[in-house]
Design a protein around this motif. Structure first.
Motif, PDB file in Angstrom:
ATOM      1  N   ILE A   1       1.177  -1.247  -0.191  1.00  0.00           N
ATOM      2  CA  ILE A   1      -0.060   0.230   0.262  1.00  0.00           C
ATOM      3  C   ILE A   1       0.414   1.324  -0.033  1.00  0.00           C
ATOM      4  CG2 ILE A   1      -1.947   1.186   1.093  1.00  0.00           C
ATOM      5  CD1 ILE A   1      -2.334  -1.168   2.884  1.00  0.00           C
ATOM      6  N   ARG A   2       0.483   1.975  -0.968  1.00  0.00           N
ATOM      7  CA  ARG A   2       1.163   3.379  -0.767  1.00  0.00           C
ATOM      8  C   ARG A   2       0.215   4.544  -0.415  1.00  0.00           C
ATOM      9  NH1 ARG A   2       4.205   5.263  -6.843  1.00  0.00           N
ATOM     10  NH2 ARG A   2       4.017   7.452  -5.504  1.00  0.00           N
ATOM     11  N   PHE A   3       0.570   5.225   0.930  1.00  0.00           N
ATOM     12  CA  PHE A   3      -0.542   5.743   1.273  1.00  0.00           C
ATOM     13  C   PHE A   3       0.152   6.994   1.146  1.00  0.00           C
ATOM     14  CE2 PHE A   3      -0.113   2.269   5.094  1.00  0.00           C
ATOM     15  CZ  PHE A   3      -1.329   1.978   4.286  1.00  0.00           C
ATOM     16  N   GLU A   4      -1.088   7.994   1.351  1.00  0.00           N
ATOM     17  CA  GLU A   4      -0.457   9.365   0.995  1.00  0.00           C
ATOM     18  C   GLU A   4      -0.689  10.076  -0.869  1.00  0.00           C
ATOM     19  OE1 GLU A   4       0.390  12.301   4.040  1.00  0.00           O
ATOM     20  OE2 GLU A   4       1.602  10.382   5.385  1.00  0.00           O
ATOM     21  N   THR A   5      -1.139   8.860  -0.983  1.00  0.00           N
ATOM     22  CA  THR A   5      -0.748   9.431  -2.535  1.00  0.00           C
ATOM     23  C   THR A   5      -2.278   9.625  -3.149  1.00  0.00           C
ATOM     24  OG1 THR A   5       0.888   7.526  -2.660  1.00  0.00           O
ATOM     25  CG2 THR A   5       0.066   8.335  -4.763  1.00  0.00           C
ATOM     26  N   GLU A   6      -2.085  10.228  -3.565  1.00  0.00           N
ATOM     27  CA  GLU A   6      -3.424  11.422  -3.983  1.00  0.00           C
ATOM     28  C   GLU A   6      -3.331  10.901  -6.033  1.00  0.00           C
ATOM     29  OE1 GLU A   6      -6.500  14.887  -4.961  1.00  0.00           O
ATOM     30  OE2 GLU A   6      -4.895  14.934  -3.785  1.00  0.00           O
ATOM     31  N   VAL A   7      -4.713   9.586  -6.266  1.00  0.00           N
ATOM     32  CA  VAL A   7      -4.920   9.577  -7.782  1.00  0.00           C
ATOM     33  C   VAL A   7      -5.366  11.028  -8.074  1.00  0.00           C
ATOM     34  CG1 VAL A   7      -5.902   8.394  -9.619  1.00  0.00           C
ATOM     35  CG2 VAL A   7      -5.422   7.052  -7.505  1.00  0.00           C
ATOM     36  N   VAL A   8      -4.627  11.946  -9.222  1.00  0.00           N
ATOM     37  CA  VAL A   8      -4.835  13.026  -9.730  1.00  0.00           C
ATOM     38  C   VAL A   8      -5.652  12.818 -11.114  1.00  0.00           C
ATOM     39  CG1 VAL A   8      -4.880  15.183 -10.690  1.00  0.00           C
ATOM     40  CG2 VAL A   8      -3.385  14.187  -8.861  1.00  0.00           C
ATOM     41  N   LYS A   9      -5.785  11.756 -12.134  1.00  0.00           N
ATOM     42  CA  LYS A   9      -5.855  10.722 -13.589  1.00  0.00           C
ATOM     43  C   LYS A   9      -5.433  10.354 -13.558  1.00  0.00           C
ATOM     44  CE  LYS A   9      -6.230  13.452 -18.206  1.00  0.00           C
ATOM     45  NZ  LYS A   9      -5.556  15.075 -18.976  1.00  0.00           N
ATOM     46  N   ILE A  10      -7.128   9.435 -14.198  1.00  0.00           N
ATOM     47  CA  ILE A  10      -6.489   7.973 -15.118  1.00  0.00           C
ATOM     48  C   ILE A  10      -6.732   7.926 -16.776  1.00  0.00           C
ATOM     49  CG2 ILE A  10      -7.062   6.263 -14.885  1.00  0.00           C
ATOM     50  CD1 ILE A  10      -7.988   5.685 -12.239  1.00  0.00           C
ATOM     51  N   GLN A  11      -5.723   7.861 -17.801  1.00  0.00           N
ATOM     52  CA  GLN A  11      -6.284   7.520 -18.841  1.00  0.00           C
ATOM     53  C   GLN A  11      -5.075   6.214 -19.566  1.00  0.00           C
ATOM     54  OE1 GLN A  11      -4.647  10.944 -20.743  1.00  0.00           O
ATOM     55  NE2 GLN A  11      -2.671  11.710 -19.232  1.00  0.00           N
ATOM     56  N   ARG A  12      -6.237   6.468 -20.848  1.00  0.00           N
ATOM     57  CA  ARG A  12      -4.879   5.067 -21.172  1.00  0.00           C
ATOM     58  C   ARG A  12      -3.725   5.597 -22.380  1.00  0.00           C
ATOM     59  NH1 ARG A  12      -7.033   0.192 -22.106  1.00  0.00           N
ATOM     60  NH2 ARG A  12      -9.310  -0.457 -22.339  1.00  0.00           N
ATOM     61  N   GLY A  13      -2.687   4.653 -21.687  1.00  0.00           N
ATOM     62  CA  GLY A  13      -1.622   4.630 -22.236  1.00  0.00           C
ATOM     63  C   GLY A  13      -1.536   5.346 -23.953  1.00  0.00           C
ATOM     64  N   THR A  14       0.002   5.916 -24.372  1.00  0.00           N
ATOM     65  CA  THR A  14      -0.624   6.322 -25.517  1.00  0.00           C
ATOM     66  C   THR A  14      -0.542   5.259 -26.545  1.00  0.00           C
ATOM     67  OG1 THR A  14       1.908   6.175 -24.934  1.00  0.00           O
ATOM     68  CG2 THR A  14       1.088   8.277 -24.443  1.00  0.00           C
ATOM     69  N   SER A  15       0.292   4.066 -26.708  1.00  0.00           N
ATOM     70  CA  SER A  15      -0.292   3.038 -27.608  1.00  0.00           C
ATOM     71  C   SER A  15      -1.923   2.213 -27.813  1.00  0.00           C
ATOM     72  CB  SER A  15       0.701   2.296 -26.849  1.00  0.00           C
ATOM     73  OG  SER A  15       0.379   1.141 -26.115  1.00  0.00           O
ATOM     74  N   GLY A  16      -2.506   2.748 -26.506  1.00  0.00           N
ATOM     75  CA  GLY A  16      -3.767   2.138 -26.668  1.00  0.00           C
ATOM     76  C   GLY A  16      -4.059   1.065 -25.430  1.00  0.00           C
ATOM     77  N   SER A  17      -2.630   0.851 -24.833  1.00  0.00           N
ATOM     78  CA  SER A  17      -2.728  -0.364 -24.701  1.00  0.00           C
ATOM     79  C   SER A  17      -2.488   0.390 -23.258  1.00  0.00           C
ATOM     80  CB  SER A  17      -2.360  -1.590 -24.492  1.00  0.00           C
ATOM     81  OG  SER A  17      -0.918  -1.446 -24.632  1.00  0.00           O
ATOM     82  N   GLY A  18      -2.887  -0.221 -21.734  1.00  0.00           N
ATOM     83  CA  GLY A  18      -2.654  -0.156 -20.522  1.00  0.00           C
ATOM     84  C   GLY A  18      -3.196   1.487 -19.812  1.00  0.00           C
ATOM     85  N   TRP A  19      -2.353   1.439 -18.659  1.00  0.00           N
ATOM     86  CA  TRP A  19      -2.645   2.829 -18.413  1.00  0.00           C
ATOM     87  C   TRP A  19      -2.063   3.792 -17.621  1.00  0.00           C
ATOM     88  CZ3 TRP A  19      -7.974   3.880 -18.828  1.00  0.00           C
ATOM     89  CH2 TRP A  19      -8.775   2.217 -19.428  1.00  0.00           C
ATOM     90  N   LEU A  20      -2.373   4.836 -17.466  1.00  0.00           N
ATOM     91  CA  LEU A  20      -1.637   6.010 -16.588  1.00  0.00           C
ATOM     92  C   LEU A  20      -1.946   6.846 -16.023  1.00  0.00           C
ATOM     93  CD1 LEU A  20      -0.346   7.952 -20.539  1.00  0.00           C
ATOM     94  CD2 LEU A  20       0.936   5.714 -18.873  1.00  0.00           C
ATOM     95  N   VAL A  21      -1.547   6.570 -14.622  1.00  0.00           N
ATOM     96  CA  VAL A  21      -1.935   7.251 -13.369  1.00  0.00           C
ATOM     97  C   VAL A  21      -0.728   8.406 -12.839  1.00  0.00           C
ATOM     98  CG1 VAL A  21      -2.777   6.174 -11.662  1.00  0.00           C
ATOM     99  CG2 VAL A  21      -3.162   4.729 -13.261  1.00  0.00           C
TER     100      VAL A  21
END
Length: 568
Positions: A104-124
């Motif tokens: 667990i990574r505490f005090e880590t706020e997720v600001v934005k989630i989007q698809r990876g630039t290649s269309g696969s995977g995720w950038l957080v």
């Protein structure tokens, strides 16, 4: 050519509430060791984390509906059979320490989630709450477990800014802040009987839901004058003696609540015949009447202004009423109730709030128990939400396309037009229908039920099987999945009139309130595993207690099924 092993993929679980903890644990047991859990909080627990739990807080259920099969819960001496907030916090911290150490990574706020630039995977995109630094993390798969009870909803006309503009001098805050603002309220509003206290000193609580009731009870027990303003209270179940497990923890309540798919002859009788429907409504009316009797509510008591126990998902299980909890305190006059009414603004005298009928109430502090909004909107941009299929939307099919001619659903209460009751397209409440073929994104915690622990645990196994590429009963195409979600949305509009109007995105895809046993059966059957596990004969099966032991070996069962398929 080697077959890719999904267990080697990186997985991100977002959130450390009930759903996040059990999802991460199940994925780890299934071999997803390249896993990280992100939370903006300093400790685990979600709504039960340490900085939100205040003295006197208890769950709105009497039994083990918030625990997992792999760890028993110890109740405090003051729990009276109902887990306290401290009990639940301690339980989740123990579970995390035992099962998720170092993940667990505490005090880590997720600001934005989007698809990876290649269309696969995720950038957080994340922000470190300690250093203030930002970074972008990459993952192959994501499970969103942020729930719908973290981001407070504050009406603009009642916000702290509106209070300041009106010259209101007291404290104004949402109930989510109550733990951190307790001392402020107690020092501002003197207790009844204190020398020099103004007889009108009062805390006004806006809303009639669970948090409003909890805050009111705490302050009343601390000797403060409390006034609760609401239109309708959440319904509650209560009895003079503990309700037996063969009613509370069996399928009795679930079969008395119609499901979109009637699976048994008994359910068909209860919900499609005149006599069956009569039995169903007599049963629910009896439960409501018994609750009023248990708390001693007079015929004209505002405590009787509740949502219907049959037509609503706003129900608390109070068990045997306690003299220091909301209903008994209100019944004895220690909490003032103003209903039906709404607070519409702050008075210009700096010491009052104004009701919709023009009345003014003295208020030295105002607590806004006005609900929560989904966290999803803040972490997905419009393009990602639309592409992924997270957004709510109005009905896409006419009401006539999907309709259930159940006699038990005749004569529903008044409701807003169905076109205003937007719902999501999340298959089973777990996967966006548009994305179902990709097997790289899932949601846990968005199914609304009375047994979160068991539902979320079975759902975690469904998600793990889904990520592993196991053979499952799934729609063949995204279009088929969307058709299923549209049918589910139509069912929710008919079954729970008006509920979708106030529910946020995190809960508008699946309302399996009393029907959690049927929901679990669906998930088990999707995984090609046995359902209706409690057993019993054709007479006794509705009364068999449903136990967590029934799902304690799901990892092993799924592994055995996997091995059998490979051997064929």
């Amino acid at each position: 050519m080697a077959i890719p092993n999904p267990r080697l993929d990186s997985v991100c679980v977002i959130g450390t509430g009930i759903a996040g903890l059990i999802t991460a644990h199940t994925l780890l047991r299934d071999g997803f060791t390249n896993l990280v859990v992100l939370t903006r909080d300093k400790s685990v627990g979600g709504v039960w984390r340490a900085d939100r739990v205040y003295p006197g807080l208890q769950a709105n259920s009497v039994g083990g509906e918030l625990i997992f099969s792999s760890l028993e819960m110890s109740l405090s001496d003051t729990a009276d059979g109902r887990p306290t907030g401290s009990d639940l916090n301690a339980y989740m911290e123990k579970f995390a320490a035992r099962c998720l150490d170092g993940k667990i990574r505490f005090e880590t706020e997720v600001v934005k989630i989007q698809r990876g630039t290649s269309g696969s995977g995720w950038l957080v995109d994340v922000k470190d709450g300690r250093s203030g630094g930002s970074e972008t993390l990459k993952f192959s798969r994501i499970v969103l477990c942020t729930g719908g009870c973290n981001t407070p909803t504050v009406p603009e006309n009642l916000s702290p800014a509106a209070a300041k503009k009106a010259g209101f001098t007291g404290s104004v805050f949402h109930s989510v802040e109550f733990r951190s603002r307790i001392d402020e309220v107690l020092s501002t509003v003197k207790s009844v009987g204190t020398e020099g206290r103004d007889a009108a000193d009062s805390v006004v609580i806006v809303g009639g839901g669970k948090s409003a009731q909890d805050v009111a009870a705490y302050l009343a027990n601390e000797g403060r004058k409390v006034t609760v303003v609401y239109d309708t209270l959440d319904c509650f179940l209560a009895s003079t003696k503990p309700m037996p497990d063969f009613v509370r923890k069996s399928r009795v309540l679930s079969i008395m609540s119609p499901h979109s798919n009637l699976r048994t002859c008994l359910e068909h009788f209860l919900h499609t015949t005149w006599l069956g429907a009569k039995i169903v409504h007599v049963f629910w009316n009896f439960l409501a009447g018994s609750a009023f009797t248990a708390i001693g509510a007079a015929e004209d008591s505002p405590l009787r202004r509740i949502h219907s126990p049959f037509w609503s998902i706003r129900i608390s299980d109070e068990g045997v009423p306690s003299p220091n909890r909301f209903h008994m305190l209100a019944g004895s006059g220690k909490i003032d109730l103003v209903s039906p009414a709404r607070v519409v603004s702050y008075g210009h005298d700096g010491k009052s709030v104004v009701l919709n009928d023009g009345r003014m109430l003295r208020a030295d502090a105002v607590v806004l128990a006005t609900g929560y909004s989904s966290s999803w909107a803040s972490i997905f941009d419009d393009e990602t939400s639309t592409t992924l299929g997270l957004n709510r939307h109005p009905p896409t099919a006419s009401a006539e396309k999907y309709h259930w001619n159940y006699t038990s659903l005749a004569n529903p209460p008044p409701a807003h037009p169905q076109a205003m009751q937007w719902a999501g397209s999340i298959y089973r409440g777990l996967v966006p229908a548009k994305n179902i073929a990709r097997r790289d994104f899932a949601i846990n915690g968005a199914t609304f039920s009375t047994n979160h622990g068991m539902v979320y645990e079975v759902a975690s196994h469904w998600i793990s099987s889904y990520f592993l590429g196991d053979r499952m009963r799934l729609p063949a195409t995204a279009e088929d999945a969307l058709e299923t979600t549209e049918r589910q949305a139509a069912w929710m509009r008919q079954r729970y009139p008006d509920m979708l109007v106030w529910m946020n995105e995190s809960y508008t895809s699946k309302l399996d309130f009393c029907n959690w046993p049927q929901a679990i059966d669906e998930l088990l059957e999707d995984m090609e595993l046995p359902s209706m596990r409690s057993g019993g004969s054709w007479i006794t099966w509705p009364f068999k207690t449903i136990s967590l032991k029934e799902i304690s070996k799901l990892t092993e069962e799924r592994e055995a099924k996997r091995a059998l398929i490979l051997s064929l």
